[in-house]
Design a protein around this motif. Sequence first.
Motif, PDB file in Angstrom:
ATOM      1  N   GLY A  13      -7.917  -2.782   3.089  1.00 45.92           N
ATOM      2  CA  GLY A  13      -7.247  -1.833   2.215  1.00 45.92           C
ATOM      3  C   GLY A  13      -7.699  -0.400   2.438  1.00 45.92           C
TER       4      GLY A  13
ATOM      5  N   SER B 256      -7.034  -1.261  -3.507  1.00 45.68           N
ATOM      6  CA  SER B 256      -7.757  -2.238  -2.685  1.00 45.68           C
ATOM      7  C   SER B 256      -8.941  -2.831  -3.435  1.00 45.68           C
ATOM      8  CB  SER B 256      -8.252  -1.583  -1.397  1.00 45.68           C
ATOM      9  OG  SER B 256      -7.181  -1.064  -0.672  1.00 45.68           O
TER      10      SER B 256
ATOM     11  N   SER C 121      -5.236   2.362   3.696  1.00 53.28           N
ATOM     12  CA  SER C 121      -5.082   3.525   2.818  1.00 53.28           C
ATOM     13  C   SER C 121      -5.271   4.832   3.577  1.00 53.28           C
ATOM     14  CB  SER C 121      -6.081   3.461   1.665  1.00 53.28           C
ATOM     15  OG  SER C 121      -5.828   2.331   0.874  1.00 53.28           O
TER      16      SER C 121
ATOM     17  N   ALA D  48     -10.148  -7.915   1.930  1.00 52.59           N
ATOM     18  CA  ALA D  48      -9.142  -7.135   1.198  1.00 52.59           C
ATOM     19  C   ALA D  48      -9.598  -5.695   1.030  1.00 52.59           C
ATOM     20  CB  ALA D  48      -8.874  -7.764  -0.168  1.00 52.59           C
ATOM     21  N   PHE D  49     -10.863  -5.502   0.723  1.00 54.46           N
ATOM     22  CA  PHE D  49     -11.343  -4.141   0.510  1.00 54.46           C
ATOM     23  C   PHE D  49     -11.384  -3.349   1.816  1.00 54.46           C
ATOM     24  CE2 PHE D  49     -14.573  -0.837  -0.142  1.00 54.46           C
ATOM     25  CZ  PHE D  49     -13.939  -0.141  -1.149  1.00 54.46           C
TER      26      PHE D  49
ATOM     27  N   SER E 205       0.834  -1.199   0.000  1.00 54.57           N
ATOM     28  CA  SER E 205       0.000   0.000   0.000  1.00 54.57           C
ATOM     29  C   SER E 205       0.876   1.259   0.000  1.00 54.57           C
ATOM     30  CB  SER E 205      -0.921  -0.015   1.222  1.00 54.57           C
ATOM     31  OG  SER E 205      -1.764   1.103   1.211  1.00 54.57           O
TER      32      SER E 205
END
Length: 168
Positions: free
Chosen positions: A144, A82, A148, A140-141, A53
């Motif tokens: 992420g 992501s 982020s 994951a989303f 990231s």
Amino acid sequence: MKKINIELKWAILFTIMFLAWMLLEKTLGWHDEKIADHSWLTLFFIPFAVLLSVLTIREKRRRYYKGSITWLQAFKAGVLMSLFVAILSPIAQYITHNYITPEYFVNVKNHSITNQLMTIEAANEAFNINSYFWQAAIGAFIGGVITSAIVAFFAQRKRPKKAKNKID
């Protein structure tokens, strides 16, 4: 397309890194004889996910924004990466559970049932390819997005102000 090339590239690299990690886990026995420790050992993947990231946002800042990036721009880049990782995650899960470690679901179900952590029905519902497709994509989303937001805070850079020429 050029606007999202960086995020897509890093999402593909993330997916490859994930598959390499799955191979490492399998090789270290975390999917069979050491499956009891799998849930906490797999947390060692987090620093690598955060690193990718960071690298995504740094490259976006350097190449696309010419060295200057706001928190929102950095956050958007991380979220987009992501999203791509989430889209690619079912493919990674398919490869993992069909080629790298096809016996994983049997092993984790047996461990959970034998140690009375779950009933047979609960284990069958939790440990299957469809469940892992969804868990991987959503995880994951969400992971992420959180990563982020944090990385974007540290990655933001303002464009240096140009010095005014003073005439003496």
